[in-house]
Write a protein that holds these residues in place. Structure first.
Motif, short mmCIF file in Angstrom:
data_model
loop_
_atom_site.label_atom_id
_atom_site.label_comp_id
_atom_site.label_asym_id
_atom_site.label_seq_id
_atom_site.Cartn_x
_atom_site.Cartn_y
_atom_site.Cartn_z
N VAL A 26 4.59 2.89 5.85
CA VAL A 26 3.26 2.30 5.69
C VAL A 26 3.31 0.79 5.46
CG1 VAL A 26 2.95 2.65 3.21
CG2 VAL A 26 0.98 2.77 4.73
N ASN A 27 4.43 0.29 4.96
CA ASN A 27 4.56 -1.15 4.68
C ASN A 27 5.40 -1.88 5.72
OD1 ASN A 27 3.23 -1.70 1.93
ND2 ASN A 27 4.35 0.21 1.62
N LYS A 28 5.94 -1.17 6.67
CA LYS A 28 6.71 -1.75 7.78
C LYS A 28 7.91 -2.56 7.32
CE LYS A 28 3.56 -0.36 10.76
NZ LYS A 28 3.27 1.01 10.50
N TYR A 29 8.60 -2.06 6.29
CA TYR A 29 9.82 -2.72 5.84
C TYR A 29 11.00 -2.10 6.56
CZ TYR A 29 7.08 -4.53 1.95
OH TYR A 29 6.15 -5.16 1.20
N LYS A 30 12.11 -2.84 6.55
CA LYS A 30 13.34 -2.24 7.03
C LYS A 30 13.72 -1.15 6.03
CE LYS A 30 18.09 -3.22 8.16
NZ LYS A 30 19.24 -3.83 7.60
N PHE A 31 13.94 0.04 6.52
CA PHE A 31 14.18 1.18 5.65
C PHE A 31 15.42 0.98 4.79
CE2 PHE A 31 13.88 5.27 4.02
CZ PHE A 31 15.06 5.96 4.16
N LYS A 32 15.21 1.07 3.48
CA LYS A 32 16.31 1.07 2.53
C LYS A 32 16.07 2.27 1.63
CE LYS A 32 18.35 -3.25 1.88
NZ LYS A 32 19.09 -3.86 0.87
N MET A 33 16.97 3.20 1.67
CA MET A 33 16.80 4.41 0.87
C MET A 33 16.67 4.05 -0.61
SD MET A 33 19.65 6.67 2.65
CE MET A 33 19.23 8.32 3.00
N LEU A 34 15.90 4.84 -1.30
CA LEU A 34 15.69 4.63 -2.73
C LEU A 34 15.38 3.18 -3.05
CD1 LEU A 34 18.22 7.01 -4.48
CD2 LEU A 34 15.80 7.35 -4.08
N PHE A 35 14.40 2.69 -2.36
CA PHE A 35 13.85 1.37 -2.59
C PHE A 35 14.83 0.28 -2.18
CE2 PHE A 35 11.95 4.45 -5.53
CZ PHE A 35 10.74 4.57 -4.90
N LYS A 37 0.84 -1.20 0.00
CA LYS A 37 0.00 0.00 0.00
C LYS A 37 0.87 1.25 0.00
CE LYS A 37 -0.59 -0.74 4.94
NZ LYS A 37 -1.52 -0.94 6.01
N VAL A 38 0.22 2.35 -0.37
CA VAL A 38 0.86 3.65 -0.35
C VAL A 38 0.10 4.55 0.62
CG1 VAL A 38 1.75 3.46 -2.70
CG2 VAL A 38 -0.47 4.53 -2.32
N SER A 39 0.78 5.58 1.08
CA SER A 39 0.15 6.53 2.00
C SER A 39 -0.02 7.88 1.31
CB SER A 39 1.03 6.69 3.24
OG SER A 39 2.26 7.31 2.88
N ASN A 40 -0.69 8.79 1.99
CA ASN A 40 -0.80 10.15 1.46
C ASN A 40 0.57 10.78 1.32
OD1 ASN A 40 -3.58 10.09 1.20
ND2 ASN A 40 -3.94 10.93 3.24
N ALA A 41 1.48 10.45 2.24
CA ALA A 41 2.85 10.96 2.15
C ALA A 41 3.54 10.45 0.88
CB ALA A 41 3.65 10.58 3.38
N GLY A 92 12.39 10.51 -0.04
CA GLY A 92 11.12 10.74 0.67
C GLY A 92 10.08 9.70 0.32
N ILE A 93 9.98 9.35 -0.95
CA ILE A 93 9.03 8.31 -1.38
C ILE A 93 9.38 6.99 -0.68
CG2 ILE A 93 8.27 6.87 -3.32
CD1 ILE A 93 8.76 9.36 -5.13
N SER A 94 10.65 6.64 -0.72
CA SER A 94 11.10 5.38 -0.13
C SER A 94 10.79 5.34 1.36
CB SER A 94 12.60 5.21 -0.37
OG SER A 94 13.04 3.99 0.11
N TYR A 95 11.08 6.41 2.05
CA TYR A 95 10.82 6.47 3.49
C TYR A 95 9.33 6.35 3.78
CZ TYR A 95 10.88 8.00 8.33
OH TYR A 95 10.69 8.06 9.68
N SER A 96 8.49 7.02 2.99
CA SER A 96 7.04 6.94 3.21
C SER A 96 6.51 5.54 2.94
CB SER A 96 6.30 7.97 2.35
OG SER A 96 6.33 7.62 0.98
N LEU A 97 7.08 4.86 1.95
CA LEU A 97 6.67 3.48 1.67
C LEU A 97 7.08 2.56 2.80
CD1 LEU A 97 7.54 3.21 -2.13
CD2 LEU A 97 5.25 3.18 -1.10
N ASP A 98 8.25 2.80 3.35
CA ASP A 98 8.72 1.98 4.47
C ASP A 98 7.79 2.12 5.68
OD1 ASP A 98 10.74 0.42 5.99
OD2 ASP A 98 10.89 2.30 7.09
#
Length: 193
Positions: free
Chosen positions: A129-138, A69-73, A121-127
């Motif tokens: 809302v999807n509860k992934y371990k943050f990896k910059m730029l996907f 899923k994606v968020s408003n962010a 910013g996109i990558s961080y917002s996806l992380d």
């Protein structure tokens, strides 16, 4: 908004931007091999911009297969990224026509960096809302993203003080680095399966 709608919108806007790039290519004064050679910097600027956008699109496309899923962010960051990306035809034509001009080169470099930061910013917002371990730029590691931004920043500094085309060359080098790392990691993943 569902992820498919956002991905389709992003695909459409990036496709238009990439198409407009070619329309902005400078025409030779005389249509001959010598005339085409005279506008080689236009072709180089076009190629760097086209492939940079294309590789970014491919990374985004791969990432969107993994998210749920994606968020408003995410939507907001995507709009910001597309806003800066929409300057590519303009900044590319500016730098192509003024390849040895530091202002044109720095403007182009700032545009690239703003798109890169928006992607973070996109990558961080996806992380989030999807509860992934943050990896910059996907799927890129933080170290790789930092190296990419550092190469671009060095190009900007060099363009301001000694060598204006350093921006374009630094973006070419940074892009080549990312592609090579991606190819190596893809090969490792294939060998593991």
């Amino acid at each position: 908004m569902n992820k498919e709608r956002l991905a389709a919108f992003t695909d459409a806007v990036l496709a238009i931007i990439m198409t407009v790039l070619v329309l902005e290519l400078e025409k030779p004064k005389v249509v001959s091999w010598a005339g085409l050679w005279d506008i080689r910097t236009s072709f180089f600027a076009y190629a760097v911009s086209f492939f940079w956008l294309g590789f970014m699109w491919a990374d985004n496309h791969r990432a969107f297969h993994k998210i749920k899923k994606v968020s408003n962010a995410t939507v907001t960051w995507t709009l910001i990224m597309l806003f800066f990306a929409s300057f590519f035809p303009y900044s590319t034509s500016l730098v192509a026509a003024n390849f040895d001009n530091s202002t044109a080169q720095v403007f182009y470099g700032i545009d690239i960096i703003l798109v890169s930061l928006s992607n973070i910013g996109i990558s961080y917002s996806l992380d989030k809302v999807n509860k992934y371990k943050f990896k910059m730029l996907f799927d890129m590691s933080a170290e790789l993203v930092i190296a990419d931004l550092a190469i671009k920043a060095i190009g900007l500094i060099l363009a301001l003080v000694v060598f204006p085309p350093a921006v374009m060359y630094s973006i070419f080098v940074a892009s080549a680095m990312l592609v090579i790392v991606d190819l190596i990691e893809s090969k490792k993943k294939r060998q593991e399966t």
